[in-house]
Design a protein around this motif. Structure first.
Motif: not given
Length: 439
Positions: A129-156
């Motif tokens: 679970v990643v809480a983000s103002a937006g920048n961290t979420a955008a980065s994890f959305a990009l990087a997570a495409d390369q791994v098989d780890l499920p992620c939930v991004l919580v943003v405004p």
């Protein structure tokens, strides 16, 4: 266990342990102290054949390499330096500027931490679970495409357009889920993410400042800066919300300074919106009281400007963090004291002018947070707080997004997301997330 090239060490008590890829605190000191990494390689190692951030793999707490990362561009900024009155200004540009060799598609240095965190985390750990103002979420959305780890991004919900750019240009990882808080702030996203974590033990937190991979990934800015400049800077300037990136830069400076001929750690100049500046208030309080700390839950304390009033009425909302890690051992207070640093502020008018100046002199747009840093540096030089002949490393934490939006063909199509209210029920959202992931 992760690789044998490092151990994790408690800053407070010195307890050492092997890394399981998830540990974020010392058993004895708990939340009172951060952990740090201790690497076997005493001198800065460079793997010339590795791509992106993994050029510095021996100083990263990772178990594997993930393709697709990029390094910041570090270059001497003569035009901007002349405009600011500095003769030796260097910029670490973190964003999309292919002509300068920077290919961070997210437009932010948070991409450095996302690749490092995911390269450290075991793939069977659960749902991050990643809480983000937006920048961290955008980065994890990009990087997570390369791994098989499920992620939930919580943003405004205001962060959805930039997540849409990632989706249009690169695609969001198939095991990434997005929860957007309608009309929410970064702190609302944090609160909602805590509800998800409490809903089911399969969820685990990314860890924030307590995750050594997050800090050492962001520390790549200082490693790249040192490699480009040939020595440490006299001053390091960065806009901060929590201050995690600044803590990371200081830790990297300490490692570099400890090697033969490494030099001295730079003075840390941290920059915030003048309208909402918890770290500035906490630091001034600490100075005025001779070291007394007004700390409370979340380490923000009464002096930390807690609450949500005014959080959106700022130039750079991504810098809004009501409970920064100030008094924790190894946190912001310690790095400021150790480096004789300071916390500066700039208002929206100064930041807008500074952003325009950067684009005029350097030819690329920068993000609001980076403009705050430029504004603070400008005022510090004018006031004589930074010598004009000092070697300064300015971290441009984000930029080039105008280019990525143009490449996407639109200003950020909104990706699939669950829209929730601040008073929504996280348990119900958690169930839908797990059902969609077939977990």
């Amino acid at each position: 266990m992760n690789g044998e090239h490092y151990a994790v060490v408690c800053v407070e008590c010195g307890t050492r342990s092997a890394d399981d890829g998830l540990i974020t605190s010392c058993r004895g000191c708990a939340d009172a102290s951060l952990l740090r990494t201790d690497y076997r390689a005493a001198a800065l190692p460079v793997s010339a054949g590795a791509s992106g951030i993994f050029r510095y793999r021996e100083w990263l707490p990772v178990a594997r390499e993930i393709p697709g990362s990029s390094l910041p561009s570090v270059h001497r900024c003569q035009n901007l330096g002349a405009a600011l009155g500095l003769t030796d200004l260097w910029v670490a540009f973190n964003g999309y500027w292919p002509e300068r060799g920077s290919h961070l598609v997210s437009g932010t240095f948070k991409e450095l931490e996302a690749f490092t965190v995911l390269a450290r985390t075991p793939e069977d750990a659960g749902v991050m679970v990643v809480a983000s103002a937006g920048n961290t979420a955008a980065s994890f959305a990009l990087a997570a495409d390369q791994v098989d780890l499920p992620c939930v991004l919580v943003v405004p919900d205001r962060a959805l357009p930039d997540l849409g750019v990632i989706d249009a240009l690169h695609g969001i990882g198939r095991r990434v889920r997005i929860v957007a808080v309608k009309g929410g702030t970064y702190n609302d996203a944090i609160a909602y993410s805590q509800g998800l974590l409490a809903a089911d033990p399969v969820f685990f937190p990314e860890g924030g400042v307590r995750n050594v991979a997050r800090r050492d990934g962001l520390a790549v800015v200082m490693l790249a800066g040192y490699e480009a400049m040939g020595r440490l800077p006299d001053y390091y300037v960065q806009a901060v919300g929590s201050g995690t990136g600044a803590v990371a830069a200081h830790e990297a400076s300490r490692r570099i300074a400890a090697q033969p001929g490494g030099g001295s750690v730079p003075r840390m100049l941290l920059c915030q919106n003048s309208e909402f500046a918890p770290l500035h208030r906490l630091w001034r309080h600490w100075e005025a009281t001779g070291g007394a700390v007004a700390a409370g839950p979340g380490d923000g304390g009464a002096a930390g400007q807690r609450g949500t009033a005014g959080q959106e009425d700022v130039h750079a909302p991504e810098l809004v963090n009501a409970a920064p890690p100030f008094a924790v051992r190894g946190g912001v207070r310690d790095i400021l004291a150790d480096s004789a640093g300071d916390v500066l502020v700039a208002d929206g008018a100064a930041a807008r002018a500074a952003g325009a100046l950067f684009e005029e002199t350097e030819g690329i747009d920068i993000e609001p947070a980076a403009a705050v840093a430029v504004a603070c540096l400008r005022e510090a030089v004018a006031a004589g707080r930074v010598p004009r002949d000092a070697r300064v490393l300015l971290n441009i934490t984000g930029g080039g997004r105008r280019r990525t939006r143009e490449l996407a063909g639109r200003h950020g199509p909104e990706p699939d997301a669950w829209l929730v209210g601040t008073a929504g029920e996280p348990a119900a959202t958690a169930a839908m997330v797990l059902d969609s992931l077939a977990l």
